[in-house]
Each structure stands twice: as structure tokens, then as C-alpha cells.
Design an enzyme around this catalytic site. Structure first.
Site, short mmCIF file in Angstrom:
data_model
loop_
_atom_site.label_atom_id
_atom_site.label_comp_id
_atom_site.label_asym_id
_atom_site.label_seq_id
_atom_site.Cartn_x
_atom_site.Cartn_y
_atom_site.Cartn_z
N ARG A 110 -19.09 22.66 -48.32
CA ARG A 110 -18.10 21.79 -47.70
C ARG A 110 -18.49 21.56 -46.24
O ARG A 110 -19.02 22.46 -45.58
CB ARG A 110 -16.72 22.45 -47.76
CG ARG A 110 -15.61 21.62 -47.14
CD ARG A 110 -14.30 22.41 -47.17
NE ARG A 110 -13.23 21.68 -46.55
CZ ARG A 110 -12.89 21.77 -45.27
NH1 ARG A 110 -13.57 22.56 -44.45
NH2 ARG A 110 -11.89 21.08 -44.78
N HIS A 111 -18.18 20.38 -45.75
CA HIS A 111 -18.41 20.07 -44.33
C HIS A 111 -17.63 21.06 -43.47
O HIS A 111 -16.70 21.72 -43.93
CB HIS A 111 -17.95 18.64 -44.04
CG HIS A 111 -16.50 18.41 -44.35
ND1 HIS A 111 -15.47 18.78 -43.51
CD2 HIS A 111 -15.91 17.85 -45.43
CE1 HIS A 111 -14.32 18.46 -44.05
NE2 HIS A 111 -14.56 17.90 -45.23
N GLU A 167 -14.65 12.33 -50.75
CA GLU A 167 -13.38 13.01 -51.05
C GLU A 167 -12.48 12.04 -51.82
O GLU A 167 -12.71 10.82 -51.81
CB GLU A 167 -12.72 13.45 -49.73
CG GLU A 167 -11.41 14.19 -49.88
CD GLU A 167 -11.53 15.50 -50.64
OE1 GLU A 167 -11.47 15.45 -51.89
OE2 GLU A 167 -11.65 16.56 -49.99
N TRP A 220 -8.92 16.75 -37.83
CA TRP A 220 -7.77 16.53 -38.72
C TRP A 220 -7.49 17.76 -39.57
O TRP A 220 -6.35 18.08 -39.84
CB TRP A 220 -8.00 15.30 -39.60
CG TRP A 220 -7.58 14.01 -38.95
CD1 TRP A 220 -7.51 13.74 -37.62
CD2 TRP A 220 -7.19 12.82 -39.62
NE1 TRP A 220 -7.11 12.45 -37.42
CE2 TRP A 220 -6.91 11.86 -38.64
CE3 TRP A 220 -7.08 12.46 -40.96
CZ2 TRP A 220 -6.49 10.57 -38.96
CZ3 TRP A 220 -6.67 11.18 -41.27
CH2 TRP A 220 -6.38 10.25 -40.28
N GLN A 265 -7.18 13.81 -45.12
CA GLN A 265 -8.19 12.86 -44.66
C GLN A 265 -8.60 11.85 -45.72
O GLN A 265 -8.76 10.68 -45.42
CB GLN A 265 -9.45 13.60 -44.18
CG GLN A 265 -9.24 14.27 -42.87
CD GLN A 265 -10.50 14.94 -42.39
OE1 GLN A 265 -11.19 14.37 -41.56
NE2 GLN A 265 -10.79 16.11 -42.88
N ARG A 325 -1.18 18.10 -56.09
CA ARG A 325 -2.11 19.23 -56.04
C ARG A 325 -2.52 19.67 -57.44
O ARG A 325 -3.61 20.18 -57.63
CB ARG A 325 -1.49 20.41 -55.28
CG ARG A 325 -1.30 20.17 -53.80
CD ARG A 325 -2.56 19.95 -53.05
NE ARG A 325 -3.45 21.09 -53.15
CZ ARG A 325 -4.67 21.15 -52.63
NH1 ARG A 325 -5.15 20.13 -51.97
NH2 ARG A 325 -5.41 22.21 -52.77
#
Length: 164
Positions: free
Chosen positions: A7-8, A78, A13, A20, A104
Site C-alpha cells: 500500500r502507498h 482504489e 487525507w 479518497q 464496508r
């Protein structure tokens, strides 16, 4: 052959607990440190191939890892959060608790958002295509939702509303 998904780093944010989706925010100072601490592992892994989501935060992460020229794949973006993009998680949970939990769990889609099933199909297509073309180890610099979708699709890991 291995597929390693990372993951980045944390974005501004993320630090504000904002959703995002396809929007971009730069890596936070903490996110930059996270990426820098991962750099030695990425180099030691010496992947044969690197693929990166085309969003700014993953491109920034790839650049900090020394893979700024890696190919970009928009299929690895994403999930599109539609009207919920930019919303603060705890405010959304308070205003729309049932919808948030259903989202979710993959059973609710915000207005103008991307359905979970479509998102998973996009991710699976992108990753399978990459693996078909690549021999050897592949490093994919992506998003948390992409990793969740891959785990769900490839290993049948069930989604739970409590997953964050």
C-alpha cells in the site's frame, strides 16, 4: 513467482480520516517515512517487475522506492467512492451508520460510486493480466482497498463491516 502488494504511504487525507477513492492527496511526512522504511525491503526483494496504480499517491510512493518509471495500470486504482469522496469517516459513520457498515461489507454503493463486485472484477483482471505477462516476482504498489479486493477474490477472505 510471487506477487507482493504494498500500500502507498499515508497521505494527508488518510491522516484526516478522509475517504479518497480516485481523488488524490500527497503523502504526509509520516507517509514519506513509511515508504523510506520500506525501501530497503523493496530493494532486497529485487522484483523482476513493478506495476503501479496510476493515482498520484501510488506514483509518489513508487518514486520514493526508486521505481518512478514503472508502468502504471489504471485498473489498480482504489475503489471509486462517488459522493462519499472526501468525507471524514467518523462523521459518515455517525450520519449513516447502516449504510457505512453495508459499504464496508460490500453490499452498499454510495451515489456515483463503484459497486464492490465491479471493483473486485477490475482488480482481478488487472492483477491476472499483469501476472500472465510477467515472469518472476512482481511488486504491485497499490491501495488498501485493492489489497482487500485481491484477498477477497483470490483467497476468499470474507469482508466484515468492522474491517478498516
Amino acid at each position: 513467482m510471487r506477487l507482493v502488494m504494498v500500500r502507498h504511504g499515508e497521505t494527508t487525507w488518510n491522516a484526516e480520516h478522509r475517504l479518497q477513492g480516485h481523488d488524490n492527496a500527497p503523502l504526509s511526512p509520516r507517509g514519506i517515512k513509511q515508504v523510506q522504511s520500506f525501501a530497503s525491503f523493496a530493494k532486497a526483494m529485487a522484483p523482476d517487475h513493478v506495476v503501479v496504480s496510476d493515482l498520484g499517491r501510488t506514483r509518489q510512493t513508487a518514486g520514493l522506492l526508486g521505481y518512478g518509471d514503472a508502468p502504471l495500470d489504471p485498473r489498480l486504482r482504489e475503489i471509486d467512492m462517488g459522493n462519499w469522496t472526501g468525507r471524514i469517516k467518523h462523521e459518515l459513520e455517525a450520519e449513516r451508520p447502516h449504510e457505512y457498515l453495508a459499504w464496508r461489507a460490500g453490499t452498499f454503493t454510495p451515489d456515483r460510486g463503484e459497486p464492490w463486485a465491479d471493483f473486485c472484477a477490475r482488480i482481478v483482471e488487472g492483477l491476472r493480466d499483469c501476472l500472465r505477462k510477467c515472469n518472476g516476482d512482481t511488486l504491485a504498489i497499490v491501495h488498501g482497498g485493492v489489497i482487500r479486493a485481491a484477498c477477497h477474490a483470490f483467497w476468499d477472505c470474507r469482508l466484515h463491516a468492522s474491517c478498516r
